[in-house]
Scaffold this motif. Structure first.
Motif, short mmCIF file in Angstrom:
data_model
loop_
_atom_site.label_atom_id
_atom_site.label_comp_id
_atom_site.label_asym_id
_atom_site.label_seq_id
_atom_site.Cartn_x
_atom_site.Cartn_y
_atom_site.Cartn_z
N SER A 213 24.31 4.28 6.76
CA SER A 213 23.53 3.13 7.24
C SER A 213 22.39 2.81 6.29
O SER A 213 21.74 3.72 5.75
N ILE A 214 22.13 1.52 6.12
CA ILE A 214 20.99 1.06 5.33
C ILE A 214 20.16 0.13 6.21
O ILE A 214 20.68 -0.86 6.73
N GLY A 215 18.91 0.47 6.39
CA GLY A 215 18.05 -0.31 7.26
C GLY A 215 16.83 -0.86 6.54
O GLY A 215 16.58 -0.54 5.37
N LEU A 216 16.08 -1.66 7.25
CA LEU A 216 14.82 -2.23 6.74
C LEU A 216 13.65 -1.35 7.15
O LEU A 216 13.48 -1.03 8.33
N HIS A 217 12.85 -0.96 6.17
CA HIS A 217 11.63 -0.19 6.43
C HIS A 217 10.47 -1.18 6.44
O HIS A 217 9.79 -1.38 5.42
N LEU A 218 10.27 -1.84 7.57
CA LEU A 218 9.21 -2.85 7.68
C LEU A 218 7.88 -2.26 7.24
O LEU A 218 7.48 -1.19 7.69
N THR A 219 7.17 -2.99 6.37
CA THR A 219 5.93 -2.48 5.80
C THR A 219 4.80 -3.47 6.07
O THR A 219 4.90 -4.65 5.67
N LEU A 220 3.75 -3.00 6.74
CA LEU A 220 2.64 -3.86 7.14
C LEU A 220 1.28 -3.23 6.83
O LEU A 220 0.27 -3.66 7.39
N THR A 221 1.24 -2.24 5.95
CA THR A 221 -0.01 -1.57 5.63
C THR A 221 -0.23 -1.51 4.12
O THR A 221 0.72 -1.59 3.33
N ALA A 222 -1.50 -1.37 3.72
CA ALA A 222 -1.88 -1.28 2.32
C ALA A 222 -1.27 -0.01 1.71
O ALA A 222 -0.98 0.96 2.42
N PRO A 223 -1.05 -0.04 0.40
CA PRO A 223 -1.48 -1.01 -0.61
C PRO A 223 -0.48 -2.14 -0.90
O PRO A 223 -0.52 -2.75 -1.97
N TYR A 224 0.40 -2.40 0.04
CA TYR A 224 1.43 -3.41 -0.19
C TYR A 224 0.94 -4.80 0.19
O TYR A 224 0.00 -4.96 0.95
N HIS A 225 1.64 -5.81 -0.34
CA HIS A 225 1.24 -7.21 -0.17
C HIS A 225 2.23 -7.93 0.74
O HIS A 225 3.44 -7.72 0.64
N PRO A 226 1.73 -8.81 1.61
CA PRO A 226 2.64 -9.57 2.48
C PRO A 226 3.49 -10.55 1.69
O PRO A 226 3.09 -11.02 0.62
N LEU A 227 4.64 -10.88 2.25
CA LEU A 227 5.51 -11.89 1.65
C LEU A 227 5.10 -13.29 2.04
O LEU A 227 5.35 -14.24 1.29
N THR A 228 4.49 -13.43 3.21
CA THR A 228 4.13 -14.76 3.71
C THR A 228 2.75 -15.16 3.20
O THR A 228 1.83 -14.34 3.13
N LEU A 229 2.61 -16.44 2.89
CA LEU A 229 1.42 -16.96 2.21
C LEU A 229 0.16 -16.85 3.06
O LEU A 229 -0.91 -16.50 2.55
N HIS A 230 0.26 -17.14 4.35
CA HIS A 230 -0.94 -17.22 5.19
C HIS A 230 -1.10 -16.01 6.11
O HIS A 230 -1.72 -16.11 7.16
N PHE A 231 -0.58 -14.87 5.69
CA PHE A 231 -0.69 -13.67 6.53
C PHE A 231 -2.15 -13.24 6.69
O PHE A 231 -2.92 -13.22 5.73
N ARG A 232 -2.49 -12.91 7.92
CA ARG A 232 -3.82 -12.40 8.26
C ARG A 232 -3.66 -11.35 9.36
O ARG A 232 -2.76 -11.46 10.18
N PRO A 233 -4.57 -10.31 9.39
CA PRO A 233 -5.67 -10.06 8.44
C PRO A 233 -5.17 -9.32 7.20
O PRO A 233 -4.18 -8.61 7.25
N GLN A 234 -5.87 -9.54 6.12
CA GLN A 234 -5.59 -8.83 4.89
C GLN A 234 -6.90 -8.60 4.15
O GLN A 234 -7.94 -9.15 4.51
N LYS A 235 -6.85 -7.78 3.13
CA LYS A 235 -8.04 -7.49 2.33
C LYS A 235 -7.63 -7.45 0.87
O LYS A 235 -6.77 -6.67 0.48
N HIS A 236 -8.24 -8.36 0.08
CA HIS A 236 -7.94 -8.47 -1.36
C HIS A 236 -6.45 -8.68 -1.59
O HIS A 236 -5.87 -8.15 -2.54
N GLY A 237 -5.82 -9.46 -0.71
CA GLY A 237 -4.42 -9.78 -0.87
C GLY A 237 -3.45 -8.72 -0.37
O GLY A 237 -2.23 -8.92 -0.43
N GLU A 238 -3.98 -7.61 0.14
CA GLU A 238 -3.14 -6.54 0.65
C GLU A 238 -3.18 -6.50 2.18
O GLU A 238 -4.11 -7.01 2.80
N PHE A 239 -2.18 -5.88 2.77
CA PHE A 239 -2.25 -5.57 4.19
C PHE A 239 -3.46 -4.67 4.45
O PHE A 239 -3.99 -4.05 3.53
#
Length: 281
Positions: free
Chosen positions: A67-93
């Motif tokens: 099986s291959i699944g999606l590891h949903l990522t919503l924390t720093a130091p990664y960056h969101p894919l969506t343009l208007h994602f909030r909250p974020q800090k310096h462009g990161e989650f």
């Protein structure tokens, strides 16, 4: 004479494919040896590339049922894919603790999170050519209040055949809590399971694999503890990897990833499964 343990089939999932090429290579090695049931892919990781995904698909192709699944990522130091994602800090989650605090205070915008989760599902589907077999969450963020509502809604609509990861422990009797993290995962998973059931989404019956990575314990001894009382169909997460510069820059879990890889590649691993009458799903 002691009776043999009842047979069990469990899933062993390597998280974080896409975090770095060293992590990816270690996971592919283990897939090739038949030492894993699944891997979870981070679509916001720097090693989520066409070549790395093609290599993953190639090795998994020789392992029917992998099986291959999606590891949903919503924390720093990664960056969101969506343009208007909030909250974020310096462009990161946000960092994990800040995200949890904000979620507990119910200060997140569920629709903004839902849009980001949908974007990550779509990125996975586009790159792999199919929807994920399951969806889980980096640092268990899918369990957080408000996040879980966005998560379950997005999966239900955009990956309806996927199952989702809950992180509560299984077993016939309550087990003592050895650390605050396990207790938190148990508590958060109660509401997550209730909402997943109402949404008609499947989930794993039990979960193991959490431990204090900073203490660098003996992974073989830990794995034996994970197996203890894990019911048939239960899930164990792991984090094997080779240490490279990308990994060091992104994540504090480094050398312990190599320790996990070495033990899972060793003869001790299949011997332990056999001694416990366990096979990998």
């Amino acid at each position: 004479m002691t009776a043999a343990p009842a047979p069990r089939r469990i899933s062993l999932c390597a998280d974080d494919y896409g975090m770095s090429e060293g992590v990816n290579r270690a996971i592919r090695d283990l897939i090739g040896k038949g030492r894993l049931s699944a891997t979870s892919v981070m679509v916001v990781g720097p090693a989520f590339t066409r070549n790395e995904i093609d290599d993953l698909k190639a090795v998994a192709r020789d392992r029917p049922g992998f099986s291959i699944g999606l590891h949903l990522t919503l924390t720093a130091p990664y960056h969101p894919l969506t343009l208007h994602f909030r909250p974020q800090k310096h462009g990161e989650f946000l960092k994990l603790g800040k995200l949890l605090q904000t979620a507990l205070l119910r200060r997140l915008d569920v629709e903004i999170f839902r849009a980001e989760i949908v974007a990550q599902i779509e990125a996975f589907t586009t790159m792999l050519g199919r929807a994920p077999d399951y969806v889980d969450g980096h640092q268990h963020a899918q369990l957080f209040p408000q996040v879980r509502d966005a998560f379950l809604s997005a999966v239900k609509e955009h990956a309806p055949n996927a199952w989702v990861r809950q992180c509560g422990r299984g077993g016939e009797k309550p087990r003592p809590v050895k650390d605050a993290k396990a207790l938190m995962l148990d508590v958060l998973s109660v509401a997550f399971r209730e909402r997943a059931t109402r949404a008609g989404l499947r989930f794993n019956p039990a979960f193991a694999g959490a431990y204090k990575f900073s203490k660098k314990p003996d992974f073989g001894k830990l794995f034996e503890r994970f197996l203890h009382r894990l019911p048939d169909g239960g899930l164990i997460m792991c984090h094997p990897g080779f240490v490279d510069a990308t990994l060091v820059a992104l994540d504090p879990l480094t050398d312990q990833r190599r320790a996990e890889y070495d033990w899972l590649m060793s003869d001790d691993f299949p011997r332990m499964l056999a001694a416990n009458n366990v096979t990998l799903a």
